[in-house]
Design a protein around this motif. Structure first.
Motif, short mmCIF file in Angstrom:
data_model
loop_
_atom_site.label_atom_id
_atom_site.label_comp_id
_atom_site.label_asym_id
_atom_site.label_seq_id
_atom_site.Cartn_x
_atom_site.Cartn_y
_atom_site.Cartn_z
N SER A 4 0.81 -1.22 0.00
CA SER A 4 0.00 0.00 0.00
C SER A 4 0.85 1.27 0.00
CB SER A 4 -0.94 0.00 1.21
OG SER A 4 -0.20 0.01 2.41
N LEU A 5 2.11 1.18 0.35
CA LEU A 5 3.01 2.34 0.36
C LEU A 5 3.84 2.43 -0.92
CD1 LEU A 5 4.28 2.14 4.05
CD2 LEU A 5 2.48 3.62 3.12
N GLY A 6 3.61 1.50 -1.83
CA GLY A 6 4.35 1.50 -3.09
C GLY A 6 5.71 0.84 -3.00
N ARG A 7 5.95 0.11 -1.90
CA ARG A 7 7.23 -0.58 -1.74
C ARG A 7 7.14 -1.99 -2.32
NH1 ARG A 7 7.65 1.35 4.40
NH2 ARG A 7 8.44 3.45 4.01
N ASN A 8 8.25 -2.45 -2.87
CA ASN A 8 8.29 -3.80 -3.44
C ASN A 8 8.18 -4.85 -2.35
OD1 ASN A 8 8.59 -3.07 -6.17
ND2 ASN A 8 10.77 -2.72 -5.87
N VAL A 9 7.46 -5.92 -2.67
CA VAL A 9 7.29 -7.05 -1.77
C VAL A 9 7.85 -8.27 -2.48
CG1 VAL A 9 5.59 -8.50 -0.59
CG2 VAL A 9 5.22 -6.04 -0.74
N LEU A 10 8.59 -9.10 -1.75
CA LEU A 10 9.18 -10.31 -2.34
C LEU A 10 8.13 -11.19 -2.98
CD1 LEU A 10 11.68 -11.33 0.48
CD2 LEU A 10 12.25 -10.36 -1.74
N GLU A 11 8.49 -11.81 -4.08
CA GLU A 11 7.61 -12.74 -4.78
C GLU A 11 7.16 -13.83 -3.83
OE1 GLU A 11 6.56 -14.66 -8.78
OE2 GLU A 11 7.93 -12.98 -8.61
N GLY A 12 5.88 -14.16 -3.87
CA GLY A 12 5.33 -15.22 -3.03
C GLY A 12 4.82 -14.73 -1.68
N TYR A 13 4.99 -13.45 -1.37
CA TYR A 13 4.52 -12.90 -0.10
C TYR A 13 3.37 -11.94 -0.36
CZ TYR A 13 8.49 -15.05 2.05
OH TYR A 13 9.38 -15.98 2.49
N LYS A 14 2.39 -11.97 0.52
CA LYS A 14 1.20 -11.14 0.38
C LYS A 14 1.49 -9.73 0.91
CE LYS A 14 -3.62 -11.03 1.76
NZ LYS A 14 -4.66 -11.67 2.56
N GLY A 130 22.61 -7.89 10.49
CA GLY A 130 22.63 -8.65 9.24
C GLY A 130 23.05 -10.10 9.38
N LYS A 131 22.98 -10.65 10.59
CA LYS A 131 23.46 -12.02 10.82
C LYS A 131 22.48 -13.11 10.42
CE LYS A 131 27.09 -10.64 13.47
NZ LYS A 131 28.38 -11.18 13.74
N LEU A 132 21.19 -12.77 10.28
CA LEU A 132 20.19 -13.78 9.90
C LEU A 132 20.34 -14.08 8.42
CD1 LEU A 132 17.76 -15.47 10.96
CD2 LEU A 132 16.28 -13.60 10.18
N LYS A 133 20.61 -15.34 8.09
CA LYS A 133 20.89 -15.73 6.71
C LYS A 133 19.67 -15.55 5.79
CE LYS A 133 22.43 -19.69 3.97
NZ LYS A 133 22.80 -21.11 4.02
N GLY A 134 18.50 -15.88 6.29
CA GLY A 134 17.29 -15.83 5.47
C GLY A 134 16.44 -14.61 5.78
N LEU A 135 15.15 -14.86 5.95
CA LEU A 135 14.19 -13.77 6.13
C LEU A 135 13.71 -13.65 7.57
CD1 LEU A 135 11.87 -14.31 3.03
CD2 LEU A 135 13.67 -12.60 3.31
N LEU A 136 13.48 -12.40 7.97
CA LEU A 136 12.73 -12.10 9.19
C LEU A 136 11.39 -11.60 8.70
CD1 LEU A 136 12.24 -11.47 12.20
CD2 LEU A 136 13.22 -9.21 11.74
N ILE A 137 10.33 -12.29 9.06
CA ILE A 137 8.99 -11.86 8.68
C ILE A 137 8.25 -11.46 9.95
CG2 ILE A 137 6.80 -12.54 7.64
CD1 ILE A 137 8.44 -14.49 5.91
N MET A 138 7.84 -10.19 9.99
CA MET A 138 7.10 -9.66 11.13
C MET A 138 5.62 -9.62 10.76
SD MET A 138 9.45 -9.04 13.42
CE MET A 138 8.56 -8.05 14.61
N ASN A 139 4.80 -10.21 11.61
CA ASN A 139 3.36 -10.27 11.39
C ASN A 139 2.63 -9.42 12.41
OD1 ASN A 139 3.32 -12.60 9.41
ND2 ASN A 139 4.39 -13.55 11.13
N SER A 140 1.40 -9.09 12.11
CA SER A 140 0.54 -8.48 13.11
C SER A 140 0.14 -9.58 14.09
CB SER A 140 -0.71 -7.88 12.45
OG SER A 140 -1.49 -8.92 11.89
N HIS A 141 -0.47 -9.19 15.20
CA HIS A 141 -0.87 -10.17 16.21
C HIS A 141 -1.83 -11.21 15.62
CE1 HIS A 141 -1.36 -11.70 20.24
NE2 HIS A 141 -2.67 -11.67 20.09
N GLY A 142 -2.74 -10.77 14.76
CA GLY A 142 -3.68 -11.70 14.14
C GLY A 142 -3.16 -12.32 12.86
N GLY A 143 -2.11 -11.73 12.28
CA GLY A 143 -1.57 -12.24 11.02
C GLY A 143 -0.93 -13.60 11.17
N ARG A 144 -0.25 -13.83 12.29
CA ARG A 144 0.41 -15.12 12.50
C ARG A 144 -0.61 -16.26 12.60
NH1 ARG A 144 1.95 -18.18 16.94
NH2 ARG A 144 3.87 -19.37 16.66
N PRO A 145 -1.66 -16.14 13.44
CA PRO A 145 -2.63 -17.24 13.48
C PRO A 145 -3.35 -17.44 12.15
CG PRO A 145 -3.23 -15.53 15.07
CD PRO A 145 -1.91 -15.16 14.48
N ARG A 146 -3.58 -16.35 11.41
CA ARG A 146 -4.21 -16.49 10.09
C ARG A 146 -3.31 -17.29 9.17
NH1 ARG A 146 -3.22 -15.30 5.42
NH2 ARG A 146 -1.56 -13.87 5.99
#
Length: 160
Positions: A4-14, A130-146
């Motif tokens: 919604s802010l016009g920023r690119n989102v990785l392929e496969g992510y909503k 920058g030590k995490l090799k892969g992705l850090l995905i931060m969800n909303s409180h309800g986003g994780r259970p969804r």
């Protein structure tokens, strides 16, 4: 794809669109997994790892009932470090300062991806460096259970 802010989102992510975007989508549920009603009590976390065959590339989930006093994730993390299991995806609901051992697991590439709602303390600093090799995905409180309910976040073992 852009959010919604016009920023690119990785392929496969909503991408995030709005707080009521869920109204535009049908609810999706993951297929029900087989249920084992067998109850077995084990006297060590090591035996839990053996019985559940916890191995590389699995997704492990944790819930933070006791917040900064919860020791379950630390106990599991110590066993992972001991066994040197690599390339894990951690999916805790939150990560607090008392979970500092996770920093070691990130640096050793035992944990390569994290999907969580909240984190702070030493682990946040490790990821910020920058030590995490892969992705850090931060969800909303309800986003994780969804994500769990829909199967978007598939969990191999949940520690509660």
């Amino acid at each position: 794809m852009k959010n919604s802010l016009g920023r690119n989102v990785l392929e496969g992510y909503k991408p995030y669109k709005s707080s009521d975007d869920y109204k535009n989508n049908k609810r999706v549920l993951a297929k029900q997994k087989s249920i084992n009603n067998k109850i077995e009590f084990l006297d060590s976390i090591s035996k839990v790892f053996d019985v559940l065959n916890i191995k590389e590339k699995m997704t492990l989930s944790f819930h933070h009932h006791l917040r900064n006093g919860d020791y379950v994730m630390n106990m599991v993390s110590e066993e992972i470090l001991k066994r040197d299991i690599k390339n894990l995806h951690y999916a805790p609901s939150s990560i607090f300062p008392n979970n500092a051992i996770i920093s070691t697991l990130i640096e050793n590439e035992n944990i390569v991806d994290i999907d969580t709602n909240y984190l702070n303390g030493p682990v946040a600093k490790t990821i910020n460096k920058g030590k995490l090799k892969g992705l850090l995905i931060m969800n909303s409180h309800g986003g994780r259970p969804r994500k769990i309910e829909s199967g978007e976040l598939s969990i191999d073992v949940a520690f509660i």
